[in-house]
Design an enzyme around this catalytic site. Structure first.
Site, PDB file in Angstrom:
ATOM      1  N   LYS A  40       0.941   3.030  -5.580  1.00 48.78           N
ATOM      2  CA  LYS A  40       0.735   2.878  -4.132  1.00 48.78           C
ATOM      3  C   LYS A  40       0.727   4.262  -3.473  1.00 48.78           C
ATOM      4  O   LYS A  40       0.217   5.205  -4.051  1.00 48.78           O
ATOM      5  CB  LYS A  40       1.803   1.935  -3.552  1.00 48.78           C
ATOM      6  CG  LYS A  40       1.923   0.655  -4.397  1.00 48.78           C
ATOM      7  CD  LYS A  40       2.774  -0.404  -3.795  1.00 48.78           C
ATOM      8  CE  LYS A  40       2.768  -1.620  -4.718  1.00 48.78           C
ATOM      9  NZ  LYS A  40       3.429  -2.779  -4.146  1.00 48.78           N
TER      10      LYS A  40
ATOM     11  N   SER B  71       7.630  -7.528  -8.294  1.00 49.19           N
ATOM     12  CA  SER B  71       9.037  -7.233  -8.614  1.00 49.19           C
ATOM     13  C   SER B  71       9.355  -7.268 -10.109  1.00 49.19           C
ATOM     14  O   SER B  71      10.447  -7.681 -10.513  1.00 49.19           O
ATOM     15  CB  SER B  71       9.975  -8.159  -7.832  1.00 49.19           C
ATOM     16  OG  SER B  71       9.825  -7.935  -6.438  1.00 49.19           O
TER      17      SER B  71
ATOM     18  N   HIS C 291      -6.097  -5.780  -4.115  1.00 51.89           N
ATOM     19  CA  HIS C 291      -4.628  -5.834  -4.133  1.00 51.89           C
ATOM     20  C   HIS C 291      -4.133  -6.484  -2.839  1.00 51.89           C
ATOM     21  O   HIS C 291      -4.737  -6.314  -1.774  1.00 51.89           O
ATOM     22  CB  HIS C 291      -4.048  -4.423  -4.277  1.00 51.89           C
ATOM     23  CG  HIS C 291      -2.563  -4.453  -4.448  1.00 51.89           C
ATOM     24  ND1 HIS C 291      -1.701  -4.539  -3.378  1.00 51.89           N
ATOM     25  CD2 HIS C 291      -1.789  -4.458  -5.564  1.00 51.89           C
ATOM     26  CE1 HIS C 291      -0.458  -4.587  -3.838  1.00 51.89           C
ATOM     27  NE2 HIS C 291      -0.482  -4.538  -5.154  1.00 51.89           N
TER      28      HIS C 291
ATOM     29  N   GLU D 115      -0.532 -11.947  -8.561  1.00 46.81           N
ATOM     30  CA  GLU D 115       0.582 -11.344  -7.834  1.00 46.81           C
ATOM     31  C   GLU D 115       0.898 -12.187  -6.597  1.00 46.81           C
ATOM     32  O   GLU D 115       0.244 -12.033  -5.558  1.00 46.81           O
ATOM     33  CB  GLU D 115       0.240  -9.928  -7.388  1.00 46.81           C
ATOM     34  CG  GLU D 115      -0.017  -8.984  -8.529  1.00 46.81           C
ATOM     35  CD  GLU D 115       0.178  -7.540  -8.072  1.00 46.81           C
ATOM     36  OE1 GLU D 115       1.038  -6.866  -8.648  1.00 46.81           O
ATOM     37  OE2 GLU D 115      -0.500  -7.112  -7.139  1.00 46.81           O
TER      38      GLU D 115
ATOM     39  N   GLU E 268      -1.916  -5.766  -0.792  1.00 45.92           N
ATOM     40  CA  GLU E 268      -1.729  -4.864   0.361  1.00 45.92           C
ATOM     41  C   GLU E 268      -3.068  -4.503   0.998  1.00 45.92           C
ATOM     42  O   GLU E 268      -3.149  -4.307   2.207  1.00 45.92           O
ATOM     43  CB  GLU E 268      -0.936  -3.624  -0.084  1.00 45.92           C
ATOM     44  CG  GLU E 268       0.537  -3.981  -0.235  1.00 45.92           C
ATOM     45  CD  GLU E 268       1.281  -3.226  -1.308  1.00 45.92           C
ATOM     46  OE1 GLU E 268       0.799  -2.182  -1.766  1.00 45.92           O
ATOM     47  OE2 GLU E 268       2.359  -3.708  -1.703  1.00 45.92           O
TER      48      GLU E 268
ATOM     49  N   GLY F 193       7.135  -0.792  -7.669  1.00 46.55           N
ATOM     50  CA  GLY F 193       8.342   0.014  -7.479  1.00 46.55           C
ATOM     51  C   GLY F 193       8.975   0.520  -8.770  1.00 46.55           C
ATOM     52  O   GLY F 193       9.329   1.707  -8.869  1.00 46.55           O
TER      53      GLY F 193
ATOM     54  N   ASN G 145       1.244   0.704 -10.651  1.00 49.24           N
ATOM     55  CA  ASN G 145       0.560   0.890  -9.373  1.00 49.24           C
ATOM     56  C   ASN G 145       1.506   1.689  -8.478  1.00 49.24           C
ATOM     57  O   ASN G 145       2.495   1.154  -7.995  1.00 49.24           O
ATOM     58  CB  ASN G 145       0.253  -0.481  -8.761  1.00 49.24           C
ATOM     59  CG  ASN G 145      -0.277  -0.364  -7.340  1.00 49.24           C
ATOM     60  OD1 ASN G 145      -0.672   0.712  -6.910  1.00 49.24           O
ATOM     61  ND2 ASN G 145      -0.276  -1.474  -6.623  1.00 49.24           N
TER      62      ASN G 145
ATOM     63  N   GLY H 110       7.280  -6.289  -4.011  1.00 52.88           N
ATOM     64  CA  GLY H 110       8.177  -5.368  -3.315  1.00 52.88           C
ATOM     65  C   GLY H 110       9.373  -6.032  -2.667  1.00 52.88           C
ATOM     66  O   GLY H 110      10.077  -5.421  -1.874  1.00 52.88           O
TER      67      GLY H 110
HETATM   68  P1  PGA Z   1       6.246  -4.386  -6.985  1.00 47.93           P
HETATM   69  O1  PGA Z   1       4.677  -4.230  -6.695  1.00 47.93           O
HETATM   70  O2  PGA Z   1       6.434  -4.285  -8.476  1.00 47.93           O
HETATM   71  O3  PGA Z   1       6.895  -3.237  -6.247  1.00 47.93           O
HETATM   72  O4  PGA Z   1       6.650  -5.717  -6.475  1.00 47.93           O
HETATM   73  C1  PGA Z   1       3.722  -4.840  -7.523  1.00 47.93           C
HETATM   74  C2  PGA Z   1       2.331  -4.579  -7.004  1.00 47.93           C
HETATM   75  O5  PGA Z   1       2.146  -4.521  -5.789  1.00 47.93           O
HETATM   76  O6  PGA Z   1       1.395  -4.390  -7.788  1.00 47.93           O
END
Ligand code: PGA
Length: 251
Positions: free
Chosen positions: A11, A212, A94, A166, A96, A234, A9, A172
Site C-alpha cells: 500500500k 488480516s 483492490h 478479500e 481500497e 500490514g 501488498n 486492515g
Molecule cells: P491486510 O491487507 O493484510 O492489512 O488486512 C490486505 C490487503 O489489503 O491486501
C-alpha cells in the site's frame, strides 16, 4: 498443480530506501521456497525493487495501473511502465481502489484488459463489505465483480490469472475470515470460473485469501482446499513477519 502464491501488498508504505532494506533482510530470512513470492511496493520503489529482485525468484508487482497506454493523464502509470520496472503482476480492483477511490467495475475491467495486453498477470481482487455479507449478498457481489472483470477475457488467458478474495470487513481490521468463510468463498469463485470458462480453467486459476493474514493464521488459511495463497497487507511490512508467513506455511 497450482503453485502457491504469497503476495505482499505494501500500500502507501516504504520509501525506495526502506524497500531496499526490506529486500536485503528478507532474502537472508527466506533464501528459497517452493511457493511463489510477490512483492508489490508503491510506484516510486518499483524500479529499484525490480533491479534488486532480478535473479532471486521473487516476483515484482504493482498495486494499480491506468487503463490507457499513454497520454495526458497526470499522475497515472501505464502497464508498459510497470513492465519496464520489472513487474510481472499487477493488482486490479483492490478494495481500497474500489471504495476509497470509487473505482467502478467497468474501470476495473479496462485495467485488467490493459494489464493482459502488456503481458502482466492481473491479480483481480474481489470481496464483499460487511453490510453486503450481513444482507446475504456475498455471492451476488462476487458474481458481479467476477462477471464484470472477466467478461472479455479468453479462457486461455486465465491460466496466468490470480483472483484474490478479500472480504472488505477483514482488510486492515484484525478480523480474519474464518477458515469456513474463506474456503466457502474460494470454492464458490472456483466453481464460477469452471462454469463460465471451463473445468480446466477453474482448476488452474489461483485463488488467494486476503484480509488480516498474519504469521499465526496464515498456515491454517493456506491449508484450505481452494485457497492457493495469501495477499498480505500490514503483516508484510516487516521482513521477519512476512518471512514467518512464508516459512510457516511449510511450502
Ligand atoms: P491486510 O491487507 O493484510 O492489512 O488486512 C490486505 C490487503 O489489503 O491486501
Amino acid at each position: 498443480m497450482r503453485v502457491p502464491l504469497i503476495a505482499a501488498n505494501w500500500k502507501m508504505h516504504k520509501t525506495p530506501a526502506e524497500t531496499e532494506e526490506f529486500i536485503a533482510r528478507f532474502l537472508v530470512l527466506v533464501p528459497q521456497t517452493t511457493a511463489e513470492i510477490l512483492l508489490a511496493p508503491a510506484y516510486p520503489s518499483l524500479d529499484r525493487a525490480g533491479r534488486l529482485l532480478r535473479g532471486t525468484g521473487i516476483a515484482l508487482g504493482a498495486q494499480d495501473l491506468h487503463p490507457e497506454a499513454r497520454g495526458a493523464y497526470t499522475g497515472a502509470v501505464s502497464a508498459e511502465m510497470l513492465v519496464g520496472c520489472g513487474c510481472r503482476y499487477v493488482l486490479v480492483g483492490h478494495a481500497e481502489r474500489r471504495h476509497i477511490f470509487s473505482e467502478p467495475d467497468d474501470l476495473v475491467r479496462r485495467k485488467l484488459q490493459a494489464a493482459l495486453a502488456a503481458g502482466l498477470r492481473p491479480v483481480l481482487c474481489v470481496g464483499e463489505t460487511l453490510a453486503e455479507r450481513r444482507d446475504g449478498a456475498t455471492e451476488r457481489v462476487l458474481e458481479r465483480q467476477l462477471d464484470s472483470g472477466l467478461r472479455d477475457v479468453m479462457p486461455h488467458a486465465i491460466a496466468d490469472f490470480v483472483v484474490a478474495y478479500e472480504p472488505v470487513w477483514a482488510i486492515g481490521t484484525g478480523e480474519t475470515a474464518t477458515a469456513g468463510q474463506a474456503q466457502e468463498a474460494a470454492a464458490w469463485i472456483r466453481e464460477w470460473v469452471r462454469d463460465r470458462l471451463g473445468r480446466s480453467t477453474g482448476d488452474a486459476v489461483r485463488i488467494l485469501y486476503g484480509g488480516s493474514v498474519n504469521p499465526d493464521n496464515a498456515s491454517g488459511l493456506l491449508a484450505l482446499a481452494d485457497v492457493d495463497g495469501a495477499l498480505v497487507g500490514g503483516a508484510s511490512l516487516d521482513p521477519s513477519a512476512f518471512a514467518r508467513i512464508v516459512l510457516g506455511t511449510g511450502i
